[in-house]
Design a protein around this motif. Structure first.
Motif, PDB file in Angstrom:
ATOM      1  N   ASP A 212       0.833  -1.193   0.000  1.00 26.71           N
ATOM      2  CA  ASP A 212       0.000   0.000   0.000  1.00 26.71           C
ATOM      3  C   ASP A 212       0.876   1.256   0.000  1.00 26.71           C
ATOM      4  O   ASP A 212       1.016   1.923  -0.997  1.00 26.71           O
ATOM      5  CB  ASP A 212      -1.008  -0.025   1.149  1.00 26.71           C
ATOM      6  CG  ASP A 212      -0.382  -0.362   2.496  1.00 26.71           C
ATOM      7  OD1 ASP A 212       0.861  -0.447   2.593  1.00 26.71           O
ATOM      8  OD2 ASP A 212      -1.131  -0.546   3.472  1.00 26.71           O
ATOM      9  N   TYR A 213       1.502   1.534   1.154  1.00 26.29           N
ATOM     10  CA  TYR A 213       2.365   2.703   1.247  1.00 26.29           C
ATOM     11  C   TYR A 213       3.692   2.303   1.890  1.00 26.29           C
ATOM     12  O   TYR A 213       3.777   1.318   2.615  1.00 26.29           O
ATOM     13  CB  TYR A 213       1.680   3.800   2.067  1.00 26.29           C
ATOM     14  CG  TYR A 213       0.350   4.207   1.484  1.00 26.29           C
ATOM     15  CD1 TYR A 213       0.283   5.111   0.423  1.00 26.29           C
ATOM     16  CD2 TYR A 213      -0.835   3.655   1.964  1.00 26.29           C
ATOM     17  CE1 TYR A 213      -0.934   5.466  -0.137  1.00 26.29           C
ATOM     18  CE2 TYR A 213      -2.055   4.003   1.411  1.00 26.29           C
ATOM     19  CZ  TYR A 213      -2.104   4.903   0.358  1.00 26.29           C
ATOM     20  OH  TYR A 213      -3.303   5.239  -0.200  1.00 26.29           O
ATOM     21  N   PRO A 220       9.199   8.091   0.800  1.00 25.34           N
ATOM     22  CA  PRO A 220       7.773   8.435   0.721  1.00 25.34           C
ATOM     23  C   PRO A 220       7.062   7.636  -0.369  1.00 25.34           C
ATOM     24  O   PRO A 220       7.693   6.955  -1.185  1.00 25.34           O
ATOM     25  CB  PRO A 220       7.820   9.924   0.349  1.00 25.34           C
ATOM     26  CG  PRO A 220       9.066  10.045  -0.475  1.00 25.34           C
ATOM     27  CD  PRO A 220      10.052   9.084   0.133  1.00 25.34           C
ATOM     28  N   GLY A 221       5.739   7.742  -0.363  1.00 23.08           N
ATOM     29  CA  GLY A 221       4.976   7.213  -1.484  1.00 23.08           C
ATOM     30  C   GLY A 221       4.451   5.803  -1.290  1.00 23.08           C
ATOM     31  O   GLY A 221       4.265   5.325  -0.163  1.00 23.08           O
ATOM     32  N   TYR A 222       4.226   5.137  -2.406  1.00 31.10           N
ATOM     33  CA  TYR A 222       3.577   3.831  -2.409  1.00 31.10           C
ATOM     34  C   TYR A 222       4.544   2.694  -2.079  1.00 31.10           C
ATOM     35  O   TYR A 222       5.767   2.856  -2.087  1.00 31.10           O
ATOM     36  CB  TYR A 222       2.943   3.578  -3.779  1.00 31.10           C
ATOM     37  CG  TYR A 222       1.805   4.519  -4.087  1.00 31.10           C
ATOM     38  CD1 TYR A 222       0.585   4.413  -3.419  1.00 31.10           C
ATOM     39  CD2 TYR A 222       1.947   5.522  -5.045  1.00 31.10           C
ATOM     40  CE1 TYR A 222      -0.462   5.276  -3.692  1.00 31.10           C
ATOM     41  CE2 TYR A 222       0.894   6.400  -5.319  1.00 31.10           C
ATOM     42  CZ  TYR A 222      -0.298   6.271  -4.633  1.00 31.10           C
ATOM     43  OH  TYR A 222      -1.331   7.129  -4.905  1.00 31.10           O
ATOM     44  N   GLY A 223       3.948   1.528  -1.818  1.00 28.11           N
ATOM     45  CA  GLY A 223       4.738   0.341  -1.520  1.00 28.11           C
ATOM     46  C   GLY A 223       5.315  -0.288  -2.772  1.00 28.11           C
ATOM     47  O   GLY A 223       5.126   0.193  -3.892  1.00 28.11           O
ATOM     48  N   TRP A 224       6.036  -1.397  -2.556  1.00 24.73           N
ATOM     49  CA  TRP A 224       6.684  -2.083  -3.673  1.00 24.73           C
ATOM     50  C   TRP A 224       6.819  -3.573  -3.347  1.00 24.73           C
ATOM     51  O   TRP A 224       6.588  -4.004  -2.223  1.00 24.73           O
ATOM     52  CB  TRP A 224       8.060  -1.466  -3.965  1.00 24.73           C
ATOM     53  CG  TRP A 224       8.989  -1.455  -2.783  1.00 24.73           C
ATOM     54  CD1 TRP A 224       9.849  -2.430  -2.391  1.00 24.73           C
ATOM     55  CD2 TRP A 224       9.149  -0.388  -1.830  1.00 24.73           C
ATOM     56  NE1 TRP A 224      10.547  -2.063  -1.259  1.00 24.73           N
ATOM     57  CE2 TRP A 224      10.132  -0.809  -0.896  1.00 24.73           C
ATOM     58  CE3 TRP A 224       8.565   0.875  -1.682  1.00 24.73           C
ATOM     59  CZ2 TRP A 224      10.531  -0.012   0.176  1.00 24.73           C
ATOM     60  CZ3 TRP A 224       8.965   1.670  -0.611  1.00 24.73           C
ATOM     61  CH2 TRP A 224       9.940   1.227   0.297  1.00 24.73           C
ATOM     62  N   SER A 286       3.937   4.849  -9.520  1.00 22.54           N
ATOM     63  CA  SER A 286       4.678   3.708  -8.980  1.00 22.54           C
ATOM     64  C   SER A 286       5.330   4.104  -7.661  1.00 22.54           C
ATOM     65  O   SER A 286       5.203   5.246  -7.212  1.00 22.54           O
ATOM     66  CB  SER A 286       5.750   3.258  -9.974  1.00 22.54           C
ATOM     67  OG  SER A 286       6.655   4.324 -10.228  1.00 22.54           O
ATOM     68  N   ALA A 287       6.018   3.149  -7.045  1.00 22.17           N
ATOM     69  CA  ALA A 287       6.792   3.464  -5.843  1.00 22.17           C
ATOM     70  C   ALA A 287       7.902   4.441  -6.192  1.00 22.17           C
ATOM     71  O   ALA A 287       8.329   4.530  -7.352  1.00 22.17           O
ATOM     72  CB  ALA A 287       7.379   2.181  -5.255  1.00 22.17           C
ATOM     73  N   SER A 288       8.384   5.169  -5.198  1.00 25.00           N
ATOM     74  CA  SER A 288       9.452   6.138  -5.444  1.00 25.00           C
ATOM     75  C   SER A 288      10.828   5.483  -5.492  1.00 25.00           C
ATOM     76  O   SER A 288      11.823   6.149  -5.784  1.00 25.00           O
ATOM     77  CB  SER A 288       9.427   7.231  -4.367  1.00 25.00           C
ATOM     78  OG  SER A 288       9.612   6.670  -3.076  1.00 25.00           O
ATOM     79  N   VAL A 289      10.876   4.182  -5.217  1.00 27.51           N
ATOM     80  CA  VAL A 289      12.111   3.423  -5.360  1.00 27.51           C
ATOM     81  C   VAL A 289      11.854   2.283  -6.334  1.00 27.51           C
ATOM     82  O   VAL A 289      10.720   1.846  -6.507  1.00 27.51           O
ATOM     83  CB  VAL A 289      12.609   2.843  -4.014  1.00 27.51           C
ATOM     84  CG1 VAL A 289      12.962   3.944  -3.046  1.00 27.51           C
ATOM     85  CG2 VAL A 289      11.568   1.902  -3.415  1.00 27.51           C
ATOM     86  N   ASN A 290      12.907   1.814  -6.959  1.00 27.78           N
ATOM     87  CA  ASN A 290      12.797   0.677  -7.872  1.00 27.78           C
ATOM     88  C   ASN A 290      13.337  -0.559  -7.163  1.00 27.78           C
ATOM     89  O   ASN A 290      14.530  -0.654  -6.892  1.00 27.78           O
ATOM     90  CB  ASN A 290      13.576   0.948  -9.161  1.00 27.78           C
ATOM     91  CG  ASN A 290      13.239  -0.058 -10.247  1.00 27.78           C
ATOM     92  OD1 ASN A 290      13.004  -1.235  -9.972  1.00 27.78           O
ATOM     93  ND2 ASN A 290      13.220   0.392 -11.488  1.00 27.78           N
ATOM     94  N   SER A 291      12.449  -1.493  -6.857  1.00 25.96           N
ATOM     95  CA  SER A 291      12.847  -2.687  -6.112  1.00 25.96           C
ATOM     96  C   SER A 291      13.546  -3.722  -6.972  1.00 25.96           C
ATOM     97  O   SER A 291      14.020  -4.744  -6.467  1.00 25.96           O
ATOM     98  CB  SER A 291      11.611  -3.334  -5.473  1.00 25.96           C
ATOM     99  OG  SER A 291      10.768  -3.902  -6.467  1.00 25.96           O
TER     100      SER A 291
END
Length: 402
Positions: A212-213, A220-224, A286-291
């Protein structure tokens, strides 16, 4: 056929700087274990397979945002549509499209209910999925970022979904004691009964909880999709590849796979208007990080397309490094949308090849189209997502209504 995965994964993920990824990987690989299939999994042993016409059809429904039914107003509709418009319009659309397409499987890709507006989560879930449960068609669901905002936790939501009629959803893989999220599982689609492929999974479906987050204060931002989920996917994919390429009927390459989750990957932002089919009318949330999950998919080699929701007025498919990245487009009337832009759903159809003896073999092609909630359930943006002879082939065509 649906085969229950009985792996045990023991890993957790919380480091904001991603420095524990290698350690987490080692922990997961060391902790994988096999546990017996319990009686509670009996309903998951229902068999899914291709029909005698050599086809398997999947209906994707994204972002129903269901709340309290008749009292819940519609959002972003034309002024002439406001009066009397409610969650019941979402229900009516779902009934109509199930009846028209007659899918073999229905996939709900998150934000099934909008928690902040749902007085009773269980009742809202029951109402949202009612057309699917009444249809006697198998269905599955994953979670979005709004499902858990009502009276049930994220785990509670998935547990409830798993108990509903005709649901093949799983809370998590059996024995996975420390996998991130709720709703990570896979299904195998068997070949046509009576053929040499009836005991082979010729199409594999992966479902993941994209969260979710962010729970990391500095991000910050959404989950991944976390490392523990990626390790589970890698292990599941490897098992499918090994079984498909082993006797009997050993194949030279892996069976195609499709992946479903809610939040789009950062790679969805890779496309220009000239290299996708459909429309992009808002940013990629999308999430603020790239998993790194897209890289994981590419490395595995079996997933041919990814299907998400979340961004309601995007409905495009674009090919990147041999994988199609697809939005479904918003379905629900209580979800934000765009006035005059029809609510819609995505259909995916896999077709088997004919063998020299006239029987059915492996998957030959996978195509897709969308259905609009208009007077004719108009089909738009038909395209081939993947074919056995030319991976990544893309073709625009109108799909005739049958």
């Amino acid at each position: 056929m649906v085969v229950i995965k009985n792996k045990c994964i023991s890993v957790s993920y919380s480091d904001p700087n991603f420095v524990i990824v290698v350690v987490a990987a080692a922990a997961v690989l060391l902790s994988l274990c096999v546990v017996p299939v319990s009686a509670a999994a009996a309903k998951q042993e229902l068999k899914l397979r291709f029909g005698r016409n050599g086809e398997f059809k999947i209906l994707q429904v994204a972002d129903m945002h269901y709340a309290n039914g008749k009292t819940t107003p519609c959002k972003d509709v034309l002024p002439s549509q406001v009066h009397g418009c409610s969650d019941l319009n979402t229900t009516a659309f779902l009934h109509r499209i199930i009846s028209a397409e007659k899918p073999h499987l229905i996939v709900f890709t998150g934000d099934n209910i909008v928690g902040l507006d749902a007085t009773d989560a269980a009742k809202s879930l029951n109402a949202a999925f009612a057309p699917a449960t009444a249809s006697n068609i198998p269905w599955v669901a994953v979670l979005g970022n709004h499902d858990q905002e009502s009276t049930l936790s994220r785990e509670g939501i998935m547990k409830h979904i798993a108990t509903l009629k005709n649901s093949l959803s799983q809370v998590n893989p059996l024995g996975a004691h420390a996998i991130d999220g709720f709703g990570n599982y896979d299904l195998e689609i068997g070949g046509v009964k009576g053929t040499r492929f009836e005991n082979k999974s010729v199409l594999n479906l992966y479902f993941l909880d994209s969260g979710d987050y962010s729970t990391v204060p500095s991000i910050p931002g959404y989950g991944w999709i976390k490392p523990s989920q990626q390790f589970w996917f890698e292990r599941s994919s490897a098992k499918h590849r090994r079984e498909y390429m082993s006797k009997p009927e050993a194949q030279k390459g892996p069976a195609p796979g499709l992946a479903y989750f809610h939040i789009p990957l950062p790679e969805f932002a890779s496309f220009e208007s000239t290299n996708f089919t459909g429309v992009r009318q808002e940013g990629i949330s999308s999430a603020s990080v790239n998993s790194g999950f897209f890289t994981t998919l590419v490395a595995a080699g079996d997933v041919k397309a990814v299907f998400t929701g979340h961004d309601h007025i995007n409905d495009f498919c674009g090919e990147l490094t041999g994988i199609q990245l697809c939005y479904a487009g918003g379905f629900g009337y209580h979800a934000y949308g765009k006035a005059g832009w029809k609510r819609r759903a995505r259909v995916v159809e896999a077709t088997l090849e004919k063998t020299e003896k006239g029987s059915w073999g492996a998957v030959k092609s996978i195509k897709t189209w969308k259905r609009l909630d208009d007077g004719h359930l108009t089909a738009v943006d038909g395209q081939v997502l993947w074919s056995k002879k030319s991976s990544g082939n893309r073709r625009k065509k109108q799909i005739p209504i049958t």
